[in-house]
Design a protein around this motif. Structure first.
Motif, PDB file in Angstrom:
ATOM      1  N   ALA A   1      -5.734  -1.148  -4.878  1.00  0.00           N
ATOM      2  CA  ALA A   1      -5.873  -2.467  -5.494  1.00  0.00           C
ATOM      3  C   ALA A   1      -4.662  -2.747  -6.376  1.00  0.00           C
TER       4      ALA A   1
ATOM      5  N   ALA B   1      -6.460  -3.804  -0.708  1.00  0.00           N
ATOM      6  CA  ALA B   1      -7.597  -3.271  -1.461  1.00  0.00           C
ATOM      7  C   ALA B   1      -8.546  -2.525  -0.515  1.00  0.00           C
TER       8      ALA B   1
ATOM      9  N   ARG C   1      -7.235 -11.325 -12.152  1.00  0.00           N
ATOM     10  CA  ARG C   1      -6.135 -10.643 -11.472  1.00  0.00           C
ATOM     11  C   ARG C   1      -4.850 -11.487 -11.498  1.00  0.00           C
TER      12      ARG C   1
ATOM     13  N   GLU D   1       0.823  -1.192   0.000  1.00  0.00           N
ATOM     14  CA  GLU D   1       0.000   0.000   0.000  1.00  0.00           C
ATOM     15  C   GLU D   1       0.870   1.260   0.000  1.00  0.00           C
TER      16      GLU D   1
ATOM     17  N   ASP E   1      -6.186  -8.515  -0.191  1.00  0.00           N
ATOM     18  CA  ASP E   1      -7.499  -8.058   0.289  1.00  0.00           C
ATOM     19  C   ASP E   1      -7.359  -6.874   1.236  1.00  0.00           C
TER      20      ASP E   1
END
Ligand code: WT7
Length: 637
Positions: free
Chosen positions: A199, A194, A223, A160, A191
């Protein structure tokens, strides 16, 4: 020694000129300007900045592979891979490695990865891991390798933070007898990532079928893609992206004393030149040598002295997927014998652990090929040094005790083999271009024999350039404590011969088996558990790991301290950070020693953990001195 002194002096006085001459050995698409090195190391003079090889363009992947192939060395062996299970082996030449890297680089481009984009890599020690790093570098993408022992939460946070576009991972891995389902962990991380608003677009999954076959591996169509089927159909050549010397090469997250891990950013030109040069001089590698570094690519050692340094020098190296004690404590020495390893580089914790199994495991193997031994990650205690020297090295191999950090990118203080006498436990003298200083706590440089904190007075080519996304944190963390200097976080003593002895971290960072763990991170993982009201974590001496993790936990009112709860708390740390950060001791603490202003006195906690409460020193500032006695009574309960 004489020669070193002359060269060292020049490297400090004329850094631009010194490193220019060395840099000539590499391929540059365009050359640098004269006086290519610019910097500001002093927060009082404006933003911290470091720039090397101004005006130049190059590509590190080209220098690792294409350059050797173009010189007719495509058939030289690049990698000898040893799997976790005995008998699983693979050999790859420079020519083959180049083709593999090109195929993967083409796939990445096809997945939309462009210069400057971040790619996360969460892989076991298959050859595909260093190849993936080189593929990213080939197209100017910034890799962020996350050690395969990190938890889903840790992986998510890193993906992230750098806004990874793609994740490269594998179905699973065997580590010793243990089975690890990497892709399952990666899925949880994807997950979480996201949910946090980022994402990851595509995931490339390597089917490591001896651990987890495709049929047992979670897979999200659309994906996720299978590595083997997608990459093998790519063309085996791929145009290089020429990048500026200061173009970001990689991010590597590392723990500090506060907050979440920092994304240490290294750039291309300086990192390449410094990494390759330390590799060559510190290990004294020659053609025909077989080098083996046991580090995982998830740490900086696996970046500089596995993925990049050996290849920049055209060396042959062993890459090991397994663990030193599997299937027996002879494994390392069997690998040395079977591949005639000449250079072996590992961490003191591994040496101590193998030493504990006894000499017979070494003595039953032919280790006569060894010519040089290296140590990295923490201070090496003289007992382990001697065992390494006598039993492993047969008394004939120099030991290079290399002090450096994720942030420094390459060796900083280290012996050069046979150039000057070693002293067990000392990293000895600075490498070219490194100007270490010992400071007192006011930031004054101490002369001659001295003890204080270790700082560096001018930039070296692989200085970290920033903390990704947070230049202010970079400045305050590394350049704030002692204006004018890069602060290492280590304490150090310089002896009468000018040798440096690293005494360990002076901040709230614990070095467990050569892995850096921030006490604040472990504490926050503990307090996230509903039963935990407060936690304070310190390091203590551990016979194998160097330091162990000792956690004081105050429970919520009414919660009973039980063995089951202890397990749960340790589990909470495992799942938040990773198994390697699991506390060794949980000490129930009805209260913690605090000052009247509420600051936890860690010094007191460290003394109690190491059973030295008779040497507490001044505790007059404690709000409740009775806390100490209570804690001592609860030790071991
Ligand atoms: C910290 C850096 C450098 C790669 C592995 C660890 C300690 C590292 C030594 C050594 C004494 C050492 C220091 C340093 N350290 N090598 N030879 N002697 N201490 O990288 O995770 O960035 O940790 O490891 O405390 O600050 P890292």
């Amino acid at each position: 020694m004489q020669q070193y002194m002359v060269l060292y002096k020049r490297s400090i006085e004329d850094p631009s000129g010194f490193w220019s001459e060395i840099a000539e050995q590499f391929h540059w698409q365009t050359k640098w300007e004269p006086n290519h090195m610019r910097y500001n190391f002093d927060v009082r003079n404006g933003p911290i900045s470091v720039e090397w090889f101004r005006g130049a363009t190059t590509n590190i992947s080209y220098n690792c592979l294409d350059r050797h192939v173009a010189a007719g060395r495509g058939d030289d062996v690049c990698f000898i891979w040893e799997g976790n299970d005995v008998g699983r082996e693979k050999v790859m030449t420079y020519g083959e490695a180049l083709e593999e890297v090109c195929r993967l680089a083409n796939w990445l481009r096809g997945a939309g990865v462009r210069k400057g984009d971040a790619v996360a890599i969460y892989m076991p020690m298959l050859l595909e891991l260093p190849l993936a790093m080189l593929a990213c570098a080939r197209i100017g993408a910034v890799h962020s390798v996350v050690f395969g022992g990190f938890s889903a939460e840790a992986l998510a946070g890193r993906m992230e933070d750098c806004k990874a576009k793609v994740l490269l991972t594998a179905s699973g891995v065997m580590r010793g007898p243990k089975h690890i389902e990497l892709k399952r962990i990666a899925d949880t991380a994807l997950d979480l990532c996201a949910k946090a608003g980022h994402a990851v677009e595509s995931v490339l999954v390597y089917e490591n079928d001896n651990a987890v076959p495709a049929a047992d591996c979670p897979f999200t169509p659309g994906r996720d893609r299978w590595w083997q089927s997608e990459v093998s159909v790519q063309p085996p050549s791929c145009a290089v992206e020429w990048v500026e010397a200061e173009h970001p090469l990689f991010l590597l997250y590392t723990s500090g004393s506060t907050g979440k891990p920092k994304g240490v950013l290294h750039t291309t030109g300086g990192y390449m030149v410094y990494g390759a040069t330390t590799m060559r001089h510190v290990f004294g590698l020659q053609r025909g040598d077989v080098y083996w570094c046991t580090a995982d690519c998830g740490w900086i050692t696996g970046h500089t002295y596995l993925a990049y340094g050996p290849l920049l020098n055209g060396a042959t190296q062993v890459v090991f997927e397994g663990v030193p004690t599997h299937p027996t404590p002879a494994r390392c020495w069997e690998v040395v014998a079977s591949h005639r390893v000449t250079h072996f580089y590992t961490a003191p914790t591994a040496i101590r652990s193998l030493m504990g199994f006894g000499n017979q495991w070494v003595e039953q193997c032919d280790t006569s090929s060894l010519r040089l031994l290296g140590s990295v990650g923490e201070p090496i205690n003289p007992e382990a040094w001697r065992w390494y020297h006598e039993i492993v090295g047969g008394g004939r191999c120099p030991i290079v005790d290399t002090w450096w950090q994720t942030e420094t990118g390459g060796h900083m203080i280290t012996p050069l083999p046979k150039a000057w006498p070693e002293k067990p436990g000392s990293a000895t003298l600075p490498f070219f271009g490194v100007r270490p200083v010992v400071l007192d706590d006011k930031g004054n440089e101490l002369e001659g024999e001295a003890e204080g904190v270790l700082a560096i007075a001018q930039p070296w080519p692989s200085t970290l350039r920033t903390v990704y996304g947070d230049h202010a944190r970079y400045e305050s963390n590394y350049f704030g404590p002692f204006p004018g200097y890069y602060f290492t976080g280590d304490g150090c003593r310089r002896d009468a011969d000018g040798y440096y002895w690293i005494t360990g971290r002076v901040d709230d960072v614990i070095n467990v088996s050569g892995h850096r763990i921030g006490t604040a991170e472990v504490e926050s993982a503990l307090v996230a558990h509903p039963a935990c009201a407060e936690a304070a974590v310190v390091g203590y001496d551990h016979p194998i790991k160097g330091q162990g993790i000792y956690a004081y936990v105050t429970l919520m009112t009414g919660v009973e301290p039980t063995q089951a709860l202890r397990k749960e708390l340790v589990g909470a740390v495992r799942s938040t950070i990773g198994a390697f950060a699991a506390p060794d001791v949980i000490h129930w603490a009805p209260g913690l020693p605090k000052t009247r202003s509420g600051k936890i006195m860690r010094r007191v906690l460290r003394k109690i953990a190491s059973k030295e409460e008779d040497q507490l020193g001044d505790v007059s500032t404690l709000a409740d001195p009775g806390v100490v006695q209570t804690l001592v009574e609860l030790r071991g309960k």
